[in-house]
Write an enzyme that holds these catalytic residues in place. Structure first.
Site, PDB file in Angstrom:
ATOM      1  N   ALA A  90       0.818  -1.215   0.000  1.00 50.56           N
ATOM      2  CA  ALA A  90       0.000   0.000   0.000  1.00 50.56           C
ATOM      3  C   ALA A  90       0.853   1.266   0.000  1.00 50.56           C
ATOM      4  CB  ALA A  90      -0.925  -0.010   1.211  1.00 50.56           C
ATOM      5  N   LYS A 141       1.125 -17.495  -0.824  1.00 53.10           N
ATOM      6  CA  LYS A 141       2.319 -16.636  -0.785  1.00 53.10           C
ATOM      7  C   LYS A 141       2.582 -16.096   0.612  1.00 53.10           C
ATOM      8  CE  LYS A 141       0.257 -12.359  -0.631  1.00 53.10           C
ATOM      9  NZ  LYS A 141       0.637 -11.119   0.085  1.00 53.10           N
ATOM     10  N   THR A 198       6.395 -10.450  -1.276  1.00 52.95           N
ATOM     11  CA  THR A 198       6.130 -10.708   0.137  1.00 52.95           C
ATOM     12  C   THR A 198       7.318 -11.349   0.840  1.00 52.95           C
ATOM     13  OG1 THR A 198       3.825 -11.076  -0.514  1.00 52.95           O
ATOM     14  CG2 THR A 198       4.418 -11.689   1.701  1.00 52.95           C
ATOM     15  N   ASN A 206       4.210 -10.438   6.869  1.00 52.23           N
ATOM     16  CA  ASN A 206       4.403 -11.874   7.075  1.00 52.23           C
ATOM     17  C   ASN A 206       5.882 -12.227   7.181  1.00 52.23           C
ATOM     18  OD1 ASN A 206       1.576 -13.180   6.811  1.00 52.23           O
ATOM     19  ND2 ASN A 206       1.650 -11.755   5.095  1.00 52.23           N
TER      20      ASN A 206
END
Length: 293
Positions: A90, A141, A198, A206
């Site tokens: 974001a 993911k 990620t 994460n």
């Protein structure tokens, strides 16, 4: 994100009566585990045919359903749905950094309309009809990112990290093919693309969570010290239960050793070091599960 200022044309509200009844499109971006309860509180204000675009990723722990299942159960089957996924932190989007995502919908015209509506010089939307592939990539993911963070927390180096993420993507592909997803979707923005972002991105919640596990903190300590939502934690447990329920076969833990291993670590059945040892001592097999000879 607290320093971000809304454009003058955008106004925030917590009143569903203000914004939902006359909406041309609705974008849903509530974490998966809270989506059903939230939708139940606002569904009376949503017209029966208004399209809904979901940006939420994961599997609901209670029903083992993806967002496509939750939305249809909460809002009905009569409206069209779409699902946005891909490497899209974001903060970078707000900062105007170039970003590419994919929008999946069984209604390709809706996907194209949404892509045209949301795309600009710094945000590019591609389209696909493979909803299942996009949903699987968005869920798996986050679990791979936990594994990558643990790997980094254990200070295992680049070789281990590269191998772990690659093998994790292989498990994503296996699950995708089992459920009817297209290999090209798993290899695209919502699968491998989002996994890279990620696993290697400094903004990944994460990866940060996994890193702290690898450093020796308990899951309870991490959860008590952060307000950020690492969806991979709940998704990991739900994903293993989903695989056990939906996938046939003997010794599923050998087919999905990383996904099962992360769940065992989160549940306290293994330490991160024991999880690594288990992966490194798996039976010798062909690199690709669909390569027979």
């Amino acid at each position: 994100m607290k320093d971000f200022v809304f454009p003058r044309t955008l106004r925030a509200t917590t009143n569903p009566e203000e914004c939902l009844p006359d909406a041309t499109y609705i974008i849903h971006a509530v974490p998966v585990q809270y989506s059903r309860k939230f939708l139940d509180t606002v569904k009376e204000h949503i017209p029966p045919t208004t399209p809904v675009l979901s940006g939420s990723k994961g599997i609901e722990t209670s029903s083992l359903g993806f967002m496509a299942d939750i939305l249809k159960e909460a809002l009905g089957n009569d409206r069209p749905y779409a699902f946005l996924s891909g490497p899209s932190f974001a903060k970078e989007i707000v900062d105007g950094v170039a970003t590419a995502v994919v929008i999946a919908s069984e209604d390709l015209l809706l996907a194209r309309d949404l892509a045209s509506l949301l795309s600009d010089d710094s945000f590019r939307c591609f389209t696909t009809k493979d909803v299942m592939g996009v949903e699987i990539g968005g869920a798996v993911k986050n679990v791979i990112a936990l594994a990558a963070g643990i790997c980094e927390g254990l200070d295992l180096g680049t070789n281990a990290m590269s191998g772990l993420v690659t093998r994790g993507c292989g498990e994503m592909r296996r699950l995708g093919l089992t459920l009817g997803a297209k290999p090209s979707t798993i290899a695209g923005l919502s699968g491998v693309g989002d996994t890279f972002g990620t696993c290697f991105g400094p903004l990944s919640r994460n990866r940060k969570f996994g890193y702290r596990l690898g450093q020796g903190e308990s899951m309870e300590e991490i959860l008590a010290s952060t307000s950020e939502v690492a969806e991979g934690v709940d998704t990991s447990i739900a994903l293993v239960n989903f695989i056990k329920t939906k996938c046939k076969g003997y010794r599923l833990d050998l087919k999905y050793p990383i996904l099962f291993g992360i769940a065992d670590i989160l549940e306290g059945n293994l330490t991160p070091e024991e999880g690594l040892k288990g992966i490194m001592n798996l039976p010798f097999v062909m690199e690709n599960f669909d390569e027979r000879y």
